[in-house]
Motif scaffolding. Structure first.
Motif, PDB file in Angstrom:
ATOM      1  N   ALA A  11       0.840  -1.205   0.000  1.00  0.00           N
ATOM      2  CA  ALA A  11       0.000   0.000   0.000  1.00  0.00           C
ATOM      3  C   ALA A  11       0.873   1.253   0.000  1.00  0.00           C
ATOM      4  CB  ALA A  11      -0.908  -0.017   1.227  1.00  0.00           C
TER       5      ALA A  11
ATOM      6  N   ASP B 126      -5.994   4.708  -1.650  1.00  0.00           N
ATOM      7  CA  ASP B 126      -4.598   4.387  -1.330  1.00  0.00           C
ATOM      8  C   ASP B 126      -3.692   5.575  -1.673  1.00  0.00           C
ATOM      9  OD1 ASP B 126      -2.445   2.589  -0.639  1.00  0.00           O
ATOM     10  OD2 ASP B 126      -2.045   2.373  -2.780  1.00  0.00           O
TER      11      ASP B 126
ATOM     12  N   ARG C 276      -4.875  -0.901   1.262  1.00  0.00           N
ATOM     13  CA  ARG C 276      -5.442  -1.492   0.046  1.00  0.00           C
ATOM     14  C   ARG C 276      -4.851  -2.895  -0.193  1.00  0.00           C
ATOM     15  NH1 ARG C 276      -3.749  -0.557  -6.094  1.00  0.00           N
ATOM     16  NH2 ARG C 276      -5.595  -1.401  -7.080  1.00  0.00           N
TER      17      ARG C 276
END
Ligand code: URA
Length: 254
Positions: free
Chosen positions: A91, A117, A154
Motif C-alpha cells: 500500500a 490508497d 489497500r
C-alpha cells in the motif's frame, strides 16, 4: 508478434485483471509449483448462504488485547501504523478514517481502493462519489458522518480481505467504533457485515434490517446495505439501498 510484444500483452492483461502490484523481489513460476502447495484461503461464502447463522471467525488475540489500549483516535492510528501487516508493503498509504469524530452515523466499508490508497482517505474514488450522492439524498454531507474500513490498507489488486487480515484488523475497527461512539452504524457490503456481525449470511440476506452491534460495553443499531461498488455494477439494486438509507435517516431523526 515477437517475444517482447507478447510479454507486454501479458502484462497489460494482468493489469486489466487487477494484478497491478508486485509483491516479491524475485519472480515465481507458479506453473512449476506442485498442485498441493497451492492452498487458497477459505473464501467467505456469504452470498450463497441461505440462513443467517453465526460463523466462527478466526480471532487474533494479540490484536484484541492490543487494540483495547488505544484511548484516542490518534493512539489507535499510531498503533495500526505500527502493526506488522504484509498489506503495508504494497500500500502507498494508511487509510485510517475521515469525517466528523462526533458523528452520530459511522459508516464502515471494506478496504481502500486505488484512489483511497493514493490519497490516504476513505471513499474518495468512484464508490465514494456514489456514496456522497446517496448520503446527499438523505440530507447528509461528509462532514456529518465518520467513515472507515475493515482494512486500513489497500489489498493488492483490490482483492477481497483474507480471513487472517480480517482477524488481525477487525479488533482495531471495533476499538474505532468504541472511540467514535456512534448512534447508528452503516455497514457497506458483505465484508463489513461478516467481520463485525460474525455471520456467514450474505449481504443480500442481511441488508435492510436493523441489527445490533455489540462490543464489551456498547450496543449500537446497525444497518447493512449494499456496497457502492456493487451498486455501480448493478444499478438496479439502488432502489433497495435507497430504502436502507431512508431507514438510517429515520433512525437518526428518532
Ligand atoms: N471501497 C471501500 O470499501 N472503501 C473505500 O474506502 C473505498 C472503496
Amino acid at each position: 508478434m515477437n517475444n517482447e510484444q507478447s510479454n507486454e500483452k501479458i502484462l497489460q492483461w494482468l493489469v486489466t485483471a487487477g494484478a497491478d502490484e508486485t509483491i516479491g523481489e524475485t519472480p515465481v513460476n507458479r506453473f512449476a509449483l506442485p498442485a498441493q502447495t497451492k492452498q487458497p484461503e477459505k473464501a467467505f461464502s456469504g452470498e450463497r448462504t441461505a440462513d443467517i447463522q453465526p460463523s466462527s471467525p478466526i480471532e487474533n488475540h494479540e490484536s484484541i488485547s492490543l487494540a483495547q489500549n488505544a484511548s484516542s483516535l490518534e493512539e489507535l492510528r499510531n498503533m495500526i501504523a505500527g502493526l506488522n501487516c504484509p498489506l503495508k508493503t504494497t500500500a502507498a498509504n494508511l487509510v485510517f478514517g475521515a469525517g466528523n469524530p462526533e458523528a452520530k452515523l459511522m459508516i464502515i466499508g471494506e478496504a481502500p481502493g486505488a484512489e483511497e490508497d493514493r490519497q490516504g482517505l476513505p471513499f474518495v474514488g468512484a464508490s465514494g462519489h456514489l456514496l456522497d450522492l446517496m448520503l446527499g439524498s438523505i440530507g447528509l454531507k461528509r462532514s456529518d458522518v465518520y467513515i472507515t474500513n475493515i482494512l486500513p490498507w489497500r489489498p493488492p489488486g483490490n482483492r477481497k480481505p483474507s480471513e487472517n487480515e480480517t482477524a488481525l484488523l477487525t479488533p482495531f475497527v471495533r476499538r474505532h467504533i468504541a472511540l467514535i461512539k456512534p448512534r447508528v452504524l452503516l455497514l457497506l457490503g458483505g465484508s463489513a457485515v461478516a467481520a463485525l456481525m460474525n455471520t456467514n449470511a450474505g449481504i443480500t440476506k442481511m441488508r435492510g434490517r436493523w441489527l445490533t452491534y455489540t462490543d464489551a460495553d456498547i450496543s449500537v443499531q446497525a444497518m447493512a446495505s449494499f456496497h457502492p461498488a456493487f451498486l455501480l455494477r448493478t444499478p438496479a439494486q439502488k432502489k433497495l439501498a435507497w430504502r436502507d438509507f431512508l431507514a438510517v435517516r429515520e433512525k437518526l431523526n428518532a
